[in-house]
Design an enzyme around this catalytic site. Structure first.
Site, PDB file in Angstrom:
ATOM      1  N   ARG A  83       0.834  -1.198   0.000  1.00 38.85           N
ATOM      2  CA  ARG A  83       0.000   0.000   0.000  1.00 38.85           C
ATOM      3  C   ARG A  83       0.870   1.250   0.000  1.00 38.85           C
ATOM      4  NH1 ARG A  83       1.093   2.029   4.762  1.00 38.85           N
ATOM      5  NH2 ARG A  83       1.286   0.688   6.592  1.00 38.85           N
ATOM      6  N   GLY A  84       0.221   2.409  -0.159  1.00 39.06           N
ATOM      7  CA  GLY A  84       0.912   3.670   0.013  1.00 39.06           C
ATOM      8  C   GLY A  84       0.981   4.044   1.486  1.00 39.06           C
ATOM      9  N   GLY A  85       1.508   5.224   1.751  1.00 34.66           N
ATOM     10  CA  GLY A  85       1.585   5.694   3.126  1.00 34.66           C
ATOM     11  C   GLY A  85       2.878   5.315   3.810  1.00 34.66           C
ATOM     12  N   ASP A  86       2.827   5.265   5.132  1.00 38.42           N
ATOM     13  CA  ASP A  86       4.016   5.061   5.948  1.00 38.42           C
ATOM     14  C   ASP A  86       3.780   3.886   6.884  1.00 38.42           C
ATOM     15  OD1 ASP A  86       6.256   5.815   7.945  1.00 38.42           O
ATOM     16  OD2 ASP A  86       6.445   7.403   6.443  1.00 38.42           O
ATOM     17  N   TYR A  89       0.248   0.694  12.694  1.00 32.88           N
ATOM     18  CA  TYR A  89       0.021  -0.458  13.577  1.00 32.88           C
ATOM     19  C   TYR A  89      -1.416  -0.925  13.432  1.00 32.88           C
ATOM     20  CZ  TYR A  89      -1.213  -2.969  17.823  1.00 32.88           C
ATOM     21  OH  TYR A  89      -1.704  -3.911  18.697  1.00 32.88           O
ATOM     22  N   GLY A 157      -4.433   4.252   4.013  1.00 31.23           N
ATOM     23  CA  GLY A 157      -3.372   3.868   3.093  1.00 31.23           C
ATOM     24  C   GLY A 157      -3.971   2.987   2.015  1.00 31.23           C
ATOM     25  N   GLY A 168      -7.021   0.398   2.664  1.00 29.48           N
ATOM     26  CA  GLY A 168      -8.115   1.277   3.046  1.00 29.48           C
ATOM     27  C   GLY A 168      -7.855   2.042   4.322  1.00 29.48           C
ATOM     28  N   LEU A 169      -8.598   1.719   5.398  1.00 28.50           N
ATOM     29  CA  LEU A 169      -8.544   2.536   6.610  1.00 28.50           C
ATOM     30  C   LEU A 169      -8.479   1.662   7.857  1.00 28.50           C
ATOM     31  CD1 LEU A 169     -11.586   2.607   8.199  1.00 28.50           C
ATOM     32  CD2 LEU A 169     -12.173   3.672   6.013  1.00 28.50           C
ATOM     33  N   CYS A 186       2.587   6.737  11.004  1.00 26.74           N
ATOM     34  CA  CYS A 186       2.449   7.435   9.721  1.00 26.74           C
ATOM     35  C   CYS A 186       3.598   8.413   9.471  1.00 26.74           C
ATOM     36  CB  CYS A 186       1.108   8.151   9.634  1.00 26.74           C
ATOM     37  SG  CYS A 186      -0.305   7.040   9.809  1.00 26.74           S
TER      38      CYS A 186
END
Length: 229
Positions: A83-86, A89, A157, A168-169, A186
């Site tokens: 996925r994208g993002g950082d 947890y 993400g 997703g979330l 993040c």
């Protein structure tokens, strides 16, 4: 864990229960292939055993603060994701939602889809008397508790492949927030993390209630996106 009979007009809802991250990723990929091929869109809801997930980038790895021994003592796994993002947890008490939808069918692009996810979460929070909001340059949904700093309650993400979404979330409901101390959530070192339980105390809703509100909000927001186009 929760009522798996929740339904929606525009997509199928599948409750995966408590499932390891790697196994759930495999389910996502199977469902994604089906949706690309024209099958009904789906929304997967799940809770994961304690796990840190991150894209395979060295700069992101630096956002895991704990060494392998500390992670082992805490019972927290680490998984690379696409996925994208950082770094983030996942764990018990956190509602993870993976919408697998065709963006073009709903007149959405990546940016509008991310804003739609944020709006869905804000609608869900509002149902329980919590005001969520966006922050410039910081994807996700944020809240302000009495006497508390601005804190993230939901991380986002996603990945888009062949115009179909994955990932997703992750909304903190009764999540053990101590595990976020193992990472820089993040990649934002100066921001806190919170949960509905911290905000509402004994008034925190059951997970089944949160699932029901979120599914309804997602269905409604998709309809609004289509109507605006």
């Amino acid at each position: 864990m929760r009522d798996s009979s929740v339904t929606a007009e525009r997509f199928g809802v599948e409750d995966l229960g408590v499932m390891a991250y790697a196994e759930a990723l495999g389910v996502q990929r199977e469902v994604h292939a089906g949706v690309v091929a024209g099958e009904r869109e789906r929304l997967l809801v799940v809770e994961h055993p304690a796990v840190i997930t991150l894209p395979d980038r060295d700069a992101v790895r630096a956002h895991i603060l704990a060494d392998s021994e500390a992670l082992g003592r805490a019972g927290v796994d680490v998984q690379i994701t696409d996925r994208g993002g950082d770094v983030t947890y996942h764990g018990p008490g956190q509602l993870v939602v993976y919408p697998i939808v065709r963006l073009r069918d709903h007149r959405l692009n990546l940016g509008r889809y991310m804003r739609l996810l944020e709006a869905v979460v804000m609608d869900t929070l509002a149902a329980f008397g919590v005001v969520g909001h966006r922050r410039e340059g910081a994807t996700g949904v944020w809240v302000e508790g009495e006497g508390e700093p601005v804190s993230k309650v939901c991380a986002l993400g996603v990945r888009i492949r062949k115009n179909v979404t994955m990932h997703g979330l992750a909304l903190n409901v009764t999540t053990d927030l101590r595990h976020f101390e193992l990472i820089v959530p993040c990649g934002l070192a100066d921001r806190g993390v919170t949960s509905l339980e911290r905000l509402l105390g004994e008034g925190v809703p059951a997970m089944a209630e949160v699932v029901s509100e979120l599914v309804s909000a997602f269905d409604r927001r998709l309809a609004e996106a289509e109507a605006r186009a």
